[in-house]
Design a protein around this motif. Structure first.
Motif, PDB file in Angstrom:
ATOM      1  N   UNK A  58       0.826  -1.216   0.000  1.00 46.16           N
ATOM      2  CA  UNK A  58       0.000   0.000   0.000  1.00 46.16           C
ATOM      3  C   UNK A  58       0.854   1.258   0.000  1.00 46.16           C
ATOM      4  N   UNK A  59       1.835   1.294  -0.887  1.00 43.98           N
ATOM      5  CA  UNK A  59       2.757   2.421  -0.959  1.00 43.98           C
ATOM      6  C   UNK A  59       2.642   3.075  -2.336  1.00 43.98           C
ATOM      7  N   UNK A  60       3.219   4.271  -2.514  1.00 40.97           N
ATOM      8  CA  UNK A  60       3.218   4.887  -3.851  1.00 40.97           C
ATOM      9  C   UNK A  60       3.898   4.012  -4.897  1.00 40.97           C
ATOM     10  N   UNK A  61       4.945   3.277  -4.518  1.00 40.12           N
ATOM     11  CA  UNK A  61       5.628   2.422  -5.480  1.00 40.12           C
ATOM     12  C   UNK A  61       4.746   1.246  -5.905  1.00 40.12           C
ATOM     13  N   UNK A  62       4.044   0.648  -4.952  1.00 41.51           N
ATOM     14  CA  UNK A  62       3.165  -0.467  -5.321  1.00 41.51           C
ATOM     15  C   UNK A  62       2.020   0.010  -6.204  1.00 41.51           C
ATOM     16  N   UNK A 106       9.823   0.564   1.554  1.00 39.93           N
ATOM     17  CA  UNK A 106      10.756   0.948   2.610  1.00 39.93           C
ATOM     18  C   UNK A 106      12.057   0.138   2.526  1.00 39.93           C
ATOM     19  N   UNK A 107      11.922  -1.173   2.293  1.00 40.79           N
ATOM     20  CA  UNK A 107      13.119  -2.010   2.182  1.00 40.79           C
ATOM     21  C   UNK A 107      13.951  -1.625   0.968  1.00 40.79           C
ATOM     22  N   UNK A 108      13.262  -1.264  -0.112  1.00 45.58           N
ATOM     23  CA  UNK A 108      13.994  -0.895  -1.327  1.00 45.58           C
ATOM     24  C   UNK A 108      14.779   0.392  -1.126  1.00 45.58           C
ATOM     25  N   UNK A 109      14.159   1.380  -0.473  1.00 46.92           N
ATOM     26  CA  UNK A 109      14.856   2.644  -0.231  1.00 46.92           C
ATOM     27  C   UNK A 109      15.973   2.496   0.792  1.00 46.92           C
ATOM     28  N   UNK A 110      15.871   1.488   1.654  1.00 51.11           N
ATOM     29  CA  UNK A 110      16.903   1.252   2.656  1.00 51.11           C
ATOM     30  C   UNK A 110      18.089   0.483   2.100  1.00 51.11           C
ATOM     31  N   UNK A 111      18.036   0.135   0.841  1.00 48.84           N
ATOM     32  CA  UNK A 111      19.146  -0.564   0.223  1.00 48.84           C
ATOM     33  C   UNK A 111      19.063  -2.070   0.312  1.00 48.84           C
TER      34      UNK A 111
END
Length: 370
Positions: A58-62, A106-111
């Motif tokens: 439920x994020x902008x990326x999804x 969130x995991x993607x932006x955290x690397x």
């Protein structure tokens, strides 16, 4: 052998065909609707594939990923829960189901390297094979754009310039239309010539011919030219009106050269049809023989699969089949625009195969009459 007798017997065959509504409908369908359907429904083309999305993030990326799937390749995605994913795929409602896990953005932006799950209904083999690559490319490009913050083109160390010859649009429907014409020519020439002989035996008119001053070669040649002419005219009409006119498929080469090759091909396949009719005792038996003969001819001729992809023994054996040479001739002339200098081996091959089939069919036909 008298030309006038062959002509009159051939006219009789044409009148007999005109009085057979089933065969007339088959001819009309094979060279009109069948060509159109084959061009518009190539199985390798991804079109309106059904896809469901389980959005646990439920994020902008999804939301961005979900909006990336749209017609004509996909239907608008169905948003479902994780518990529905397996049941919907078991019921055949979805070809693809993409599961976006929680905290994916969130995991993607955290690397970190989060995992997306893509379920594919592999029973729909053509869409599954093609669509999996489409979805992988769409997801990869959208994630890269999201991380970069803008749409950027990938810079390769080597520039690759694509030059598609003979089919600049890479339109598979063009090949579908020509392939269907070749298959229809082969099928109908065998069916019409064989059915003409079996029809005379079932109606009892073959006995009438036996008491007339006609030779077996005259009867056989009459059936060959009459049934061959019907298929030649129907195929020419289909090529000009349906393929070029309705489907707008560009024809690069000489239609006259293609028709000349078709005449040699029809000579061989009508002889094959007469030979099969002398072996079969009735029309149902002839139909079974047609299945045994026609399917290998169409599948292994090179129209559906390149001959180079087949085992060498199959390639060698199929050189004895007339439509192998005819497929090569049709693609060389109609698509590549080649002339007589490129296709004369195929013309000689068709002539030689036709002569052998004519000798075998005539020998069998004489025994059939006696």
């Amino acid at each position: 052998m008298r030309i006038s007798t062959i002509y009159r017997l051939g006219v009789k065959e044409l009148w007999g065909l005109a009085r057979d509504p089933a065969l007339m409908i088959l001819i009309a369908y094979a060279f009109t609707a069948s060509i159109y359907i084959a061009s518009k429904a190539m199985p390798e083309t991804l079109s309106r594939a059904s896809i469901a999305i389980v959005d646990e993030d439920r994020s902008p990326l999804s939301a961005r990923l979900a909006n990336a799937f749209y017609p004509p390749f996909f239907v608008p995605p169905e948003f479902i829960g994780q518990s529905e994913m397996d049941s919907r795929m078991d019921a055949g409602l979805d070809t693809f189901a993409l599961d976006i896990p929680p905290n994916f953005q969130r995991d993607l932006l955290a690397g970190r390297s989060p995992t997306l799950q893509l379920n594919i209904d592999a029973t729909r083999i053509t869409q599954a094979f093609t669509g999996g690559g489409y979805i992988q490319s769409i997801v990869t490009s959208d994630i890269d754009e999201f991380l970069e913050g803008h749409r950027a083109e990938t810079v390769l160390p080597v520039e690759l310039t694509l030059r598609a010859r003979f089919n600049q649009e890479l339109n598979k429907g063009w090949f579908g239309a020509i392939t269907e014409i070749v298959d229809a020519i082969t099928m109908l020439s065998i069916v019409l010539s064989g059915a003409a002989l079996i029809r005379e035996r079932e109606h009892g008119t073959i006995e009438h011919l036996l008491v007339m001053p006609v030779a077996p070669v005259e009867i056989m040649l009459a059936k060959i030219w009459a049934m061959g002419l019907v298929v030649l005219v129907a195929a020419g009409f289909s090529l000009l009106v349906v393929v070029q006119g309705l489907l707008d498929v560009p024809i690069q080469g000489s239609i006259a050269l293609f028709m000349a090759g078709m005449a040699l091909h029809l000579f061989a396949t009508t002889c094959m049809g007469i030979f099969l009719a002398t072996v079969a005792g009735s029309m149902p038996q002839f139909g079974l023989l047609m299945i045994l003969v026609l399917l290998p001819l169409q599948m292994l001729s090179g129209a559906m699969t390149p001959r180079e992809s087949m085992p060498e023994i199959i390639q060698m054996l199929m050189l004895a089949a007339p439509n192998t040479h005819f497929v090569i001739l049709a693609q060389t002339v109609l698509f590549r625009g080649a002339g007589l200098a490129a296709v004369w081996p195929q013309l000689l091959g068709l002539l030689a195969i036709g002569a052998v089939l004519f000798f075998l069919a005539l020998r069998r036909f004489r025994r059939f009459l006696s």
